[in-house]
Design a protein around this motif. Structure first.
Motif, PDB file in Angstrom:
ATOM      1  N   MET A 113     -18.367  -9.012   7.928  1.00 42.75           N
ATOM      2  CA  MET A 113     -18.408  -8.344   6.637  1.00 42.75           C
ATOM      3  C   MET A 113     -17.025  -7.810   6.286  1.00 42.75           C
ATOM      4  O   MET A 113     -16.296  -7.371   7.142  1.00 42.75           O
ATOM      5  CB  MET A 113     -19.368  -7.158   6.700  1.00 42.75           C
ATOM      6  CG  MET A 113     -20.806  -7.509   6.469  1.00 42.75           C
ATOM      7  SD  MET A 113     -21.863  -6.063   6.591  1.00 42.75           S
ATOM      8  CE  MET A 113     -22.031  -5.681   4.881  1.00 42.75           C
ATOM      9  N   THR A 114     -16.719  -7.807   5.020  1.00 39.89           N
ATOM     10  CA  THR A 114     -15.458  -7.239   4.582  1.00 39.89           C
ATOM     11  C   THR A 114     -15.630  -5.736   4.409  1.00 39.89           C
ATOM     12  O   THR A 114     -16.740  -5.222   4.360  1.00 39.89           O
ATOM     13  CB  THR A 114     -15.033  -7.863   3.240  1.00 39.89           C
ATOM     14  OG1 THR A 114     -15.989  -7.498   2.248  1.00 39.89           O
ATOM     15  CG2 THR A 114     -14.911  -9.372   3.345  1.00 39.89           C
ATOM     16  N   GLY A 115     -14.507  -5.050   4.269  1.00 39.08           N
ATOM     17  CA  GLY A 115     -14.552  -3.609   4.071  1.00 39.08           C
ATOM     18  C   GLY A 115     -15.353  -3.211   2.849  1.00 39.08           C
ATOM     19  O   GLY A 115     -16.133  -2.277   2.883  1.00 39.08           O
ATOM     20  N   SER A 116     -15.187  -3.934   1.724  1.00 38.37           N
ATOM     21  CA  SER A 116     -15.929  -3.581   0.514  1.00 38.37           C
ATOM     22  C   SER A 116     -17.416  -3.880   0.674  1.00 38.37           C
ATOM     23  O   SER A 116     -18.259  -3.138   0.170  1.00 38.37           O
ATOM     24  CB  SER A 116     -15.366  -4.307  -0.705  1.00 38.37           C
ATOM     25  OG  SER A 116     -15.515  -5.704  -0.576  1.00 38.37           O
ATOM     26  N   ALA A 117     -17.753  -4.958   1.396  1.00 39.82           N
ATOM     27  CA  ALA A 117     -19.168  -5.256   1.656  1.00 39.82           C
ATOM     28  C   ALA A 117     -19.763  -4.192   2.557  1.00 39.82           C
ATOM     29  O   ALA A 117     -20.899  -3.764   2.356  1.00 39.82           O
ATOM     30  CB  ALA A 117     -19.320  -6.640   2.282  1.00 39.82           C
ATOM     31  N   ASP A 118     -18.990  -3.742   3.566  1.00 42.44           N
ATOM     32  CA  ASP A 118     -19.454  -2.657   4.424  1.00 42.44           C
ATOM     33  C   ASP A 118     -19.724  -1.405   3.593  1.00 42.44           C
ATOM     34  O   ASP A 118     -20.743  -0.747   3.770  1.00 42.44           O
ATOM     35  CB  ASP A 118     -18.423  -2.319   5.499  1.00 42.44           C
ATOM     36  CG  ASP A 118     -18.297  -3.384   6.576  1.00 42.44           C
ATOM     37  OD1 ASP A 118     -19.186  -4.255   6.678  1.00 42.44           O
ATOM     38  OD2 ASP A 118     -17.299  -3.333   7.313  1.00 42.44           O
TER      39      ASP A 118
ATOM     40  N   SER B 224     -20.420  -1.200   0.386  1.00 44.42           N
ATOM     41  CA  SER B 224     -21.609  -1.423  -0.450  1.00 44.42           C
ATOM     42  C   SER B 224     -22.886  -1.271   0.373  1.00 44.42           C
ATOM     43  O   SER B 224     -23.859  -0.684  -0.094  1.00 44.42           O
ATOM     44  CB  SER B 224     -21.584  -2.820  -1.073  1.00 44.42           C
ATOM     45  OG  SER B 224     -20.520  -2.943  -1.968  1.00 44.42           O
ATOM     46  N   ALA B 225     -22.858  -1.790   1.591  1.00 38.47           N
ATOM     47  CA  ALA B 225     -24.023  -1.677   2.464  1.00 38.47           C
ATOM     48  C   ALA B 225     -24.281  -0.226   2.831  1.00 38.47           C
ATOM     49  O   ALA B 225     -25.434   0.228   2.841  1.00 38.47           O
ATOM     50  CB  ALA B 225     -23.820  -2.520   3.726  1.00 38.47           C
ATOM     51  N   VAL B 226     -23.221   0.514   3.121  1.00 40.31           N
ATOM     52  CA  VAL B 226     -23.369   1.937   3.440  1.00 40.31           C
ATOM     53  C   VAL B 226     -23.977   2.674   2.247  1.00 40.31           C
ATOM     54  O   VAL B 226     -24.924   3.457   2.409  1.00 40.31           O
ATOM     55  CB  VAL B 226     -22.018   2.564   3.849  1.00 40.31           C
ATOM     56  CG1 VAL B 226     -22.108   4.080   3.905  1.00 40.31           C
ATOM     57  CG2 VAL B 226     -21.565   2.007   5.193  1.00 40.31           C
ATOM     58  N   GLU B 227     -23.466   2.429   1.059  1.00 40.12           N
ATOM     59  CA  GLU B 227     -23.985   3.093  -0.146  1.00 40.12           C
ATOM     60  C   GLU B 227     -25.460   2.770  -0.359  1.00 40.12           C
ATOM     61  O   GLU B 227     -26.252   3.645  -0.696  1.00 40.12           O
ATOM     62  CB  GLU B 227     -23.164   2.704  -1.383  1.00 40.12           C
ATOM     63  CG  GLU B 227     -21.741   3.179  -1.348  1.00 40.12           C
ATOM     64  CD  GLU B 227     -21.612   4.683  -1.157  1.00 40.12           C
ATOM     65  OE1 GLU B 227     -22.363   5.446  -1.791  1.00 40.12           O
ATOM     66  OE2 GLU B 227     -20.755   5.101  -0.351  1.00 40.12           O
TER      67      GLU B 227
ATOM     68  N   ILE C 135     -28.328  -9.198  11.167  1.00 41.20           N
ATOM     69  CA  ILE C 135     -27.943  -9.523   9.798  1.00 41.20           C
ATOM     70  C   ILE C 135     -27.762  -8.179   9.097  1.00 41.20           C
ATOM     71  O   ILE C 135     -28.735  -7.467   8.866  1.00 41.20           O
ATOM     72  CB  ILE C 135     -29.002 -10.377   9.084  1.00 41.20           C
ATOM     73  CG1 ILE C 135     -29.175 -11.703   9.810  1.00 41.20           C
ATOM     74  CG2 ILE C 135     -28.613 -10.584   7.620  1.00 41.20           C
ATOM     75  CD1 ILE C 135     -30.139 -12.652   9.190  1.00 41.20           C
ATOM     76  N   PRO C 136     -26.526  -7.817   8.799  1.00 42.65           N
ATOM     77  CA  PRO C 136     -26.298  -6.525   8.145  1.00 42.65           C
ATOM     78  C   PRO C 136     -26.722  -6.570   6.684  1.00 42.65           C
ATOM     79  O   PRO C 136     -26.800  -7.649   6.086  1.00 42.65           O
ATOM     80  CB  PRO C 136     -24.787  -6.325   8.275  1.00 42.65           C
ATOM     81  CG  PRO C 136     -24.231  -7.687   8.440  1.00 42.65           C
ATOM     82  CD  PRO C 136     -25.298  -8.532   9.089  1.00 42.65           C
ATOM     83  N   PRO C 137     -26.993  -5.413   6.109  1.00 44.93           N
ATOM     84  CA  PRO C 137     -27.312  -5.390   4.681  1.00 44.93           C
ATOM     85  C   PRO C 137     -26.102  -5.860   3.880  1.00 44.93           C
ATOM     86  O   PRO C 137     -24.955  -5.666   4.291  1.00 44.93           O
ATOM     87  CB  PRO C 137     -27.639  -3.920   4.403  1.00 44.93           C
ATOM     88  CG  PRO C 137     -27.067  -3.158   5.536  1.00 44.93           C
ATOM     89  CD  PRO C 137     -26.963  -4.091   6.702  1.00 44.93           C
ATOM     90  N   ASP C 138     -26.371  -6.501   2.743  1.00 46.35           N
ATOM     91  CA  ASP C 138     -25.278  -7.013   1.919  1.00 46.35           C
ATOM     92  C   ASP C 138     -24.881  -6.034   0.822  1.00 46.35           C
ATOM     93  O   ASP C 138     -23.937  -6.278   0.086  1.00 46.35           O
ATOM     94  CB  ASP C 138     -25.619  -8.380   1.335  1.00 46.35           C
ATOM     95  CG  ASP C 138     -26.836  -8.359   0.423  1.00 46.35           C
ATOM     96  OD1 ASP C 138     -27.349  -7.263   0.084  1.00 46.35           O
ATOM     97  OD2 ASP C 138     -27.299  -9.451   0.035  1.00 46.35           O
ATOM     98  N   GLY C 139     -25.618  -4.934   0.703  1.00 49.40           N
ATOM     99  CA  GLY C 139     -25.300  -3.937  -0.306  1.00 49.40           C
ATOM    100  C   GLY C 139     -25.949  -4.189  -1.647  1.00 49.40           C
ATOM    101  O   GLY C 139     -25.893  -3.341  -2.533  1.00 49.40           O
ATOM    102  N   THR C 140     -26.583  -5.351  -1.822  1.00 53.42           N
ATOM    103  CA  THR C 140     -27.214  -5.672  -3.107  1.00 53.42           C
ATOM    104  C   THR C 140     -28.710  -5.392  -3.111  1.00 53.42           C
ATOM    105  O   THR C 140     -29.343  -5.480  -4.153  1.00 53.42           O
ATOM    106  CB  THR C 140     -27.011  -7.151  -3.478  1.00 53.42           C
ATOM    107  OG1 THR C 140     -27.737  -7.964  -2.547  1.00 53.42           O
ATOM    108  CG2 THR C 140     -25.541  -7.530  -3.497  1.00 53.42           C
ATOM    109  N   GLY C 141     -29.254  -5.081  -1.944  1.00 54.76           N
ATOM    110  CA  GLY C 141     -30.686  -4.824  -1.860  1.00 54.76           C
ATOM    111  C   GLY C 141     -31.500  -6.020  -1.418  1.00 54.76           C
ATOM    112  O   GLY C 141     -32.730  -5.992  -1.488  1.00 54.76           O
ATOM    113  N   THR C 142     -30.851  -7.077  -0.941  1.00 54.20           N
ATOM    114  CA  THR C 142     -31.582  -8.246  -0.454  1.00 54.20           C
ATOM    115  C   THR C 142     -32.505  -7.836   0.690  1.00 54.20           C
ATOM    116  O   THR C 142     -32.078  -7.189   1.637  1.00 54.20           O
ATOM    117  CB  THR C 142     -30.599  -9.328   0.044  1.00 54.20           C
ATOM    118  OG1 THR C 142     -29.756  -9.715  -1.038  1.00 54.20           O
ATOM    119  CG2 THR C 142     -31.345 -10.539   0.595  1.00 54.20           C
TER     120      THR C 142
END
Length: 152
Positions: A1-6, A8-11, A121-128
């Motif tokens: 995961m990239t920093g921005s994806a991380d 987004s997932a945290v949020e 599989i980490p969360p993608d931050g979009t709610g998938t």
């Protein structure tokens, strides 16, 4: 995961906490890299034994581009599949535990290694999330495969 994806997932994850800002602050400073988050708000978690969970995840990965988030515990004895909120209350299945409204789960910080529970599989931050019907079908196929390999 990239920093921005991380991020987004945290949020996405901390949004379910009673105090998201305090949760994020504590989570980022927790040396264990885990937080206790309430299930049943945006997602539930279906917990499968590892011997069924891993082949189920293999089947899901062949069926969809990206299933929802999946956790594994520190002994690979259990796996948690993130599914839509309300699923745990309706789930009927032997050997599958549900974490839904009124329960809390240990969640690792996305993108950070922990010594215990971890993201497969980490969360993608979009709610998938994983579709419960597809998860059930994958579980049936995995159970059938396991039965074929253990039958004499």
């Amino acid at each position: 995961m990239t920093g921005s994806a991380d991020r987004s997932a945290v949020e996405w994850l901390v949004a379910v906490a009673p105090d998201p800002e305090a949760c994020r602050w504590e989570w980022e400073r927790n040396p264990l890299g885990v937080a206790l988050l309430p299930a049943g708000k945006r997602w539930d978690v279906l917990i499968l034994p590892g011997e069924l969970g891993y082949p189920t995840l293999d089947i899901l990965n062949r069926c969809v581009d990206r299933p929802g988030p999946v956790l594994a515990d520190f002994g690979d004895a259990r796996m948690g599949f993130f599914v839509p909120a309300g699923t745990a209350a309706r789930w009927v299945g032997t050997g599958v535990r549900g974490a839904g409204d009124g329960t809390w789960i240990v969640v690792p910080y996305p993108g950070r290694a922990t010594g215990g529970v971890r993201w497969l599989i980490p969360p993608d931050g979009t709610g998938t999330l994983t579709d419960p019907a597809l998860l059930e079908l994958a579980m049936h196929e995995a159970a059938a495969q396991l039965a074929r390999t253990t039958d004499p």
